[in-house]
Enzyme design. Structure first.
Site, short mmCIF file in Angstrom:
data_model
loop_
_atom_site.label_atom_id
_atom_site.label_comp_id
_atom_site.label_asym_id
_atom_site.label_seq_id
_atom_site.Cartn_x
_atom_site.Cartn_y
_atom_site.Cartn_z
N GLY A 189 43.38 51.20 37.03
CA GLY A 189 42.21 52.41 36.66
C GLY A 189 43.02 53.28 36.37
N GLY A 192 43.54 60.26 37.24
CA GLY A 192 43.62 61.78 36.76
C GLY A 192 43.87 62.02 35.76
N PHE A 193 45.39 62.03 35.44
CA PHE A 193 45.84 62.39 34.18
C PHE A 193 46.44 61.19 33.44
CE2 PHE A 193 48.98 63.74 37.31
CZ PHE A 193 50.05 63.13 36.57
N VAL A 196 47.05 53.91 35.34
CA VAL A 196 47.79 53.58 36.06
C VAL A 196 47.81 51.80 36.26
CG1 VAL A 196 48.20 53.22 39.00
CG2 VAL A 196 47.10 55.30 37.97
N ASP A 308 41.55 68.43 44.71
CA ASP A 308 40.61 67.40 44.10
C ASP A 308 40.42 66.38 45.07
OD1 ASP A 308 39.35 66.22 42.11
OD2 ASP A 308 40.87 65.19 41.03
#
Length: 509
Positions: A189, A192-193, A196, A308
């Protein structure tokens, strides 16, 4: 006109007189030797008229080119340059001139065409080289990695970080092999940046490898920030960072422990929601462990603001224990300030409205985000849902409205036993009141996360006690015993400051 010719080098074969712009003339008088090129680059106007005599016309009619030629005495005289290389004083022979001129023109055309073709081939080759290089280096180019050298060496794991723990350095080849060349089938998935991937190291460890997907400095900075934050932390409810690639490698990669049970968001309202695995005791434990991780972050020196906090950043292991992840936006918080002035960053639906409005980040910004997480655990609803009624699109607003109006039953997930089990009903009610306090728009009205943690632990402890009494055959007809050791809280009372018996007063505000 400037008459000083002292700047002319001795080895010049000729002197060409050219006009310059008038506004540059004065400066040339003082800095002639240094600025004459600059003056010529400034541009000039040149008026030219054909000679009134027939010299040029005769030359051109004979197939030559009219121009000036330098004599042995270094003077310029009119000359006719013939296509066969001869220089005549007036004209070239008609027949030879025209034939040679035609040949010369063809030669020039062929030469220009050949040069143009070579230039096109050169451009195509360069584009192909860049394309192959981009494919080989992938999203994060080596030049970006080298730009990291401008950052402080204290953030460089290769040079000895200021963190308490060193970060292991992996080679790109090792991680490429571990992820089967970053096979799409191994994607876990978005992180964030970066994307993965699941991987298996040579020592047999199963890992999650985060790979930058945007080639820009901001993403690289988040990458470095996550290394710097996680390399200094150790807590059972924080994801473990195993290491990263060196900045000299072709890609920026982070390596974490593999947490196999997905995210809380997946189980509440995502791809695994239909499994119905997250019972109320599991959800309450998720709330406690997440609060424990945040309390740890806020207590380290210097404190860390996650910035976050959301259910998609809360991972679950095989026993449904929490692993808080994604520290790309996290910030170290100086102990001698009340806030950090910075542009708001975070996720819509979880972002502290006071931070968004005033550009002031505090530890209470994490508390607000955690309040949204609590409401998600109670309701199984996403933080933002545009299919809901306009005033309920934002879950935080929806929760505050329902709690204030005594309509909690319209918010709670029916599958949690809220209507059928009085003990669960009272636990959910108290957790909802904790969430209500966390979601206050005024940051000073929110409790510190340590107080939130203590209250949740007290609720959990009393819940376990009631469950145990029920198993032991005790009279459990009156589940009000669940509340006997916890200070009463109501949606009205949480509008004002209160101190639970199980918490310490908020002295940090």
């Amino acid at each position: 006109m400037i008459k000083n010719n002292s700047f002319i080098p001795d080895n010049c074969e000729a002197v060409i007189v050219a006009p310059v712009l008038r506004d540059l003339l004065k400066s040339l008088e003082y800095e002639l030797a240094n600025r004459y090129k600059e003056a010529l680059h400034g541009g000039f106007e040149l008026n030219w008229s054909a000679s009134t005599n027939d010299t040029c016309s005769h030359c051109e009619r004979s197939g030559g080119w009219c121009g000036l030629n330098m004599t042995s005495s270094r003077t310029l005289v009119s000359a006719c340059f013939c296509s066969d290389g001869r220089i005549a004083s007036h004209n070239c022979s008609s027949a030879a001139g025209k034939g040679k001129k035609s040949t010369m023109k063809h030669g020039i055309i062929i030469g220009i065409a050949a040069s143009a073709g070579f230039f096109v081939l050169l451009c195509v080759g360069f584009i192909y080289y860049r394309h192959k290089k981009k494919q080989g280096n992938s999203p994060s180019s080596k030049s970006l990695v080298q730009n990291l050298s401008s950052m402080s060496s204290s953030k460089d794991p290769e040079k000895g970080s200021s963190a308490h723990f060193q970060t292991h350095l992996f080679s790109y080849e090792e991680l490429e092999q571990a992820t089967n060349h970053f096979d799409e089938s191994e994607e876990l998935g978005d992180g964030g940046f970066g994307t993965v991937y699941k991987g298996k190291l040579r020592d047999g460890r199963i890992v999650a490898v985060k790979r930058l997907y945007e080639n820009n400095y901001r993403r690289v900075e988040q990458f470095r920030n996550e290394i710097d934050i996680l390399s200094r932390l150790r807590h059972p409810n924080l994801v473990n960072l195993y290491g990263c690639t060196s900045r000299s490698e072709r890609e920026l990669l982070l390596v974490y422990e593999f947490v196999q049970n997905g995210t809380v968001a997946d189980h509440l309202h995502g791809s695994r929601a239909s499994e119905g695995i997250l019972t109320w005791p599991v959800r309450l434990n998720i709330a406690v462990e997440t609060a424990d991780a945040l309390a740890y972050l806020h207590a380290v020196n210097p404190p860390i603001i996650h910035r976050d906090v959301k259910t998609s950043n809360i991972l679950l292991d095989s026993c449904f224990n929490v692993k808080v992840a994604d520290f790309g936006l996290s910030r170290l918080f100086p102990t001698n300030v009340t806030h950090i002035s910075t542009a708001p960053q975070g996720t819509p639906g979880y972002l502290d409205p006071e931070y968004h409005q005033c550009y002031q980040l505090t530890d209470k910004s994490d508390v607000y985000s955690f309040g949204v997480v609590l409401v998600e655990l109670i309701s199984s609803k996403p933080a933002v849902d545009i299919t809901r009624h306009r005033k309920d699109i934002n879950l935080a607003n929806m929760a505050v409205d329902r709690i204030q109006n005594g309509e909690l039953d319209q918010l709670v997930d029916e599958g949690l036993g809220y209507q059928s089990n009085e003990a669960i009903r009272k636990m959910i009610t108290m957790v909802a009141e904790v969430a209500f306090r966390c979601l206050q728009k005024d940051g000073e009205m929110r409790p510190p996360v340590k107080e939130v943690l203590d209250t949740l632990k007290a609720i959990q402890s009393e819940g376990y006690k009631v469950a145990k009494e029920g198993k032991d055959g005790a009279d459990n007809g009156d589940d009000a015993g669940l509340l006997k050791n916890i200070a009463p809280m109501s949606p009205d009372s949480v509008m004002n400051r209160w101190v639970s018996r199980y918490t310490t007063p908020n002295t940090s505000e």
